[in-house]
Design a protein around this motif. Structure first.
Motif, PDB file in Angstrom:
ATOM      1  N   LYS A 231       4.733 -19.248  -1.309  1.00 10.38           N
ATOM      2  CA  LYS A 231       4.438 -17.943  -1.892  1.00 10.38           C
ATOM      3  C   LYS A 231       3.043 -17.965  -2.524  1.00 10.38           C
ATOM      4  O   LYS A 231       2.279 -17.019  -2.418  1.00 10.38           O
ATOM      5  CB  LYS A 231       5.474 -17.585  -2.966  1.00 10.38           C
ATOM      6  CG  LYS A 231       6.880 -17.391  -2.400  1.00 10.38           C
ATOM      7  CD  LYS A 231       7.937 -17.383  -3.487  1.00 10.38           C
ATOM      8  CE  LYS A 231       8.002 -16.105  -4.271  1.00 10.38           C
ATOM      9  NZ  LYS A 231       8.335 -14.933  -3.474  1.00 10.38           N
ATOM     10  N   MET A 232       2.735 -19.068  -3.197  1.00  7.75           N
ATOM     11  CA  MET A 232       1.406 -19.187  -3.827  1.00  7.75           C
ATOM     12  C   MET A 232       0.311 -19.234  -2.763  1.00  7.75           C
ATOM     13  O   MET A 232      -0.759 -18.647  -2.926  1.00  7.75           O
ATOM     14  CB  MET A 232       1.351 -20.443  -4.706  1.00  7.75           C
ATOM     15  CG  MET A 232       2.175 -20.326  -5.970  1.00  7.75           C
ATOM     16  SD  MET A 232       2.049 -21.824  -6.970  1.00  7.75           S
ATOM     17  CE  MET A 232       2.762 -21.249  -8.520  1.00  7.75           C
ATOM     18  N   LEU A 233       0.607 -19.926  -1.673  1.00  7.41           N
ATOM     19  CA  LEU A 233      -0.396 -20.030  -0.598  1.00  7.41           C
ATOM     20  C   LEU A 233      -0.671 -18.665   0.015  1.00  7.41           C
ATOM     21  O   LEU A 233      -1.811 -18.340   0.337  1.00  7.41           O
ATOM     22  CB  LEU A 233       0.092 -21.000   0.478  1.00  7.41           C
ATOM     23  CG  LEU A 233      -0.215 -22.477   0.196  1.00  7.41           C
ATOM     24  CD1 LEU A 233       0.495 -23.362   1.200  1.00  7.41           C
ATOM     25  CD2 LEU A 233      -1.720 -22.745   0.209  1.00  7.41           C
ATOM     26  N   LYS A 234       0.388 -17.883   0.147  1.00  9.25           N
ATOM     27  CA  LYS A 234       0.260 -16.540   0.733  1.00  9.25           C
ATOM     28  C   LYS A 234      -0.712 -15.690  -0.074  1.00  9.25           C
ATOM     29  O   LYS A 234      -1.506 -14.940   0.481  1.00  9.25           O
ATOM     30  CB  LYS A 234       1.644 -15.886   0.748  1.00  9.25           C
ATOM     31  CG  LYS A 234       1.925 -15.095   1.989  1.00  9.25           C
ATOM     32  CD  LYS A 234       3.386 -14.732   2.014  1.00  9.25           C
ATOM     33  CE  LYS A 234       3.659 -13.667   3.023  1.00  9.25           C
ATOM     34  NZ  LYS A 234       5.041 -13.235   2.922  1.00  9.25           N
ATOM     35  N   GLN A 235      -0.636 -15.839  -1.392  1.00  4.31           N
ATOM     36  CA  GLN A 235      -1.534 -15.024  -2.240  1.00  4.31           C
ATOM     37  C   GLN A 235      -2.807 -15.795  -2.608  1.00  4.31           C
ATOM     38  O   GLN A 235      -3.677 -15.282  -3.297  1.00  4.31           O
ATOM     39  CB  GLN A 235      -0.783 -14.565  -3.505  1.00  4.31           C
ATOM     40  CG  GLN A 235      -0.362 -15.698  -4.420  1.00  4.31           C
ATOM     41  CD  GLN A 235       0.738 -15.342  -5.422  1.00  4.31           C
ATOM     42  OE1 GLN A 235       1.509 -14.416  -5.201  1.00  4.31           O
ATOM     43  NE2 GLN A 235       0.826 -16.074  -6.524  1.00  4.31           N
ATOM     44  N   ASN A 236      -2.905 -17.031  -2.122  1.00  5.46           N
ATOM     45  CA  ASN A 236      -3.995 -17.962  -2.458  1.00  5.46           C
ATOM     46  C   ASN A 236      -4.321 -17.946  -3.946  1.00  5.46           C
ATOM     47  O   ASN A 236      -5.465 -17.892  -4.367  1.00  5.46           O
ATOM     48  CB  ASN A 236      -5.249 -17.689  -1.620  1.00  5.46           C
ATOM     49  CG  ASN A 236      -6.193 -18.893  -1.634  1.00  5.46           C
ATOM     50  OD1 ASN A 236      -5.744 -20.037  -1.796  1.00  5.46           O
ATOM     51  ND2 ASN A 236      -7.481 -18.659  -1.503  1.00  5.46           N
ATOM     52  N   LYS A 237      -3.262 -18.069  -4.737  1.00  2.00           N
ATOM     53  CA  LYS A 237      -3.400 -18.110  -6.190  1.00  2.00           C
ATOM     54  C   LYS A 237      -2.161 -18.817  -6.734  1.00  2.00           C
ATOM     55  O   LYS A 237      -1.055 -18.525  -6.277  1.00  2.00           O
ATOM     56  CB  LYS A 237      -3.468 -16.684  -6.747  1.00  2.00           C
ATOM     57  CG  LYS A 237      -3.562 -16.605  -8.265  1.00  2.00           C
ATOM     58  CD  LYS A 237      -3.729 -15.148  -8.724  1.00  2.00           C
ATOM     59  CE  LYS A 237      -3.972 -15.023 -10.214  1.00  2.00           C
ATOM     60  NZ  LYS A 237      -2.821 -15.275 -11.049  1.00  2.00           N
TER      61      LYS A 237
END
Ligand code: NAP
Length: 253
Positions: free
Chosen positions: A127-133
């Motif tokens: 999920k973090m990778l998807k938003q790159n944050k």
């Protein structure tokens, strides 16, 4: 400057000790929260206390070592953008030599401290990778740095957390996701009471004759680590009471 305002943080082990202190510190700093632990009553109490801060709070009753239940949890938070994950759920059970080790204690520590930690991280990192944050805080320990007598399997599980923190940083290379491993020495929480299965005399002895760290010492440090600018990734920190220099050197009066 508060870079964290309106972020959403998932905190495991939120019902007590370091996790609960992180909850309070982040709430004061306007971070919205997902609280996760097994004890619903503790989570409900904490949620009520947080009303004063005007942040959004949800509670999730979950044993992180139950793989299928973690998958169900993943579905519940499918549409949430999680900015911060604090992996604080963990425990030590017993203090016996390897030759006298209690297999049920070993299984439990490995299941929660390694497998549960991995199961939760596995659903949040994509999920973090998807938003790159994102920022992941892992609670290691001085026990992960030194295998003290009779600490054996607990020390090994915390060593695994240190190793997996490095692995996360390596695997997330090139992304904006930060990973920080925090390794405390003695912190006075429910930790020793859990380790000695409610033997309060034994657990009090751990903290006698010196000033141990408080959960807020760790939570304040975690806030500092989280609230750094985008280009700063604090990967590893050891923090001990002034009276303690390693597991063998504790200056007691
Ligand atoms: P604590 O007060 O006992 O808190 C442990 C938390 O983990 C509780 O909220 C507990 O909640 C949760 N937990 C335990 N098993 C769980 C499971 N199967 N599923 C979900 N949650 C679970 O101890 P603490 O000192 O805050 O410990 C937090 C972390 O810091 C641990 O990873 C520990 O290894 C690490 N640490 C502690 C010290 C220390 O001296 N205290 C030093 C170094 C590192 P429920 O019981 O409600 O599930």
């Amino acid at each position: 400057m508060n870079f964290l305002e309106n972020n959403l943080a998932l905190i495991t082990g939120a019902s007590s000790g370091i996790g609960a202190a992180c909850v309070r510190v982040l709430a004061k700093n306007k971070v919205n929260l997902l609280l996760l632990a097994r004890r619903e009553d503790k989570l409900k109490e904490l949620k009520k206390e947080l009303d004063a801060y005007g942040v959004k709070v949800e509670i999730f009753v979950l044993d992180v070592s139950k793989k299928e239940k973690v998958q169900d949890f993943a579905k519940k938070i499918e549409n949430y953008n999680i900015d911060i994950l604090i992996n604080s759920a963990g425990l030590a059970l017993g203090l016996e030599s390897i030759q006298d080790g209690i297999l049920e204690n070993w299984d439990k520590m490995i299941d929660v401290n390694i497998k549960g930690f991995l199961y939760i991280s596995r659903i949040i990192i994509p999920k973090m990778l998807k938003q790159n944050k994102g920022h992941i805080i892992n609670l290691g320990s001085v026990a992960g740095l030194y295998s003290y007598p009779n600490g054996n399997v607990y020390c090994a599980t915390k060593s695994a957390v240190h190793s997996l923190s490095k692995a996360m940083n390596a695997d997330l290379f090139g992304s904006a996701i930060k990973v920080s491993n925090i390794a405390p020495g003695a912190v006075e929480t429910e930790f020793s009471s859990v380790r000695f299965k409610g033997d309060e005399k034994k657990s009090a002895e751990v903290y006698e004759g010196y000033k141990p760290l408080e959960a807020y010492d760790i939570a304040d440090l975690i806030f500092y680590v989280l609230n750094t600018p985008k280009h700063v990734n604090i990967q590893d920190i050891n923090i001990m009471p002034t009276a303690q220099r390693n597991p063998y050197l504790v200056a007691k009066s």
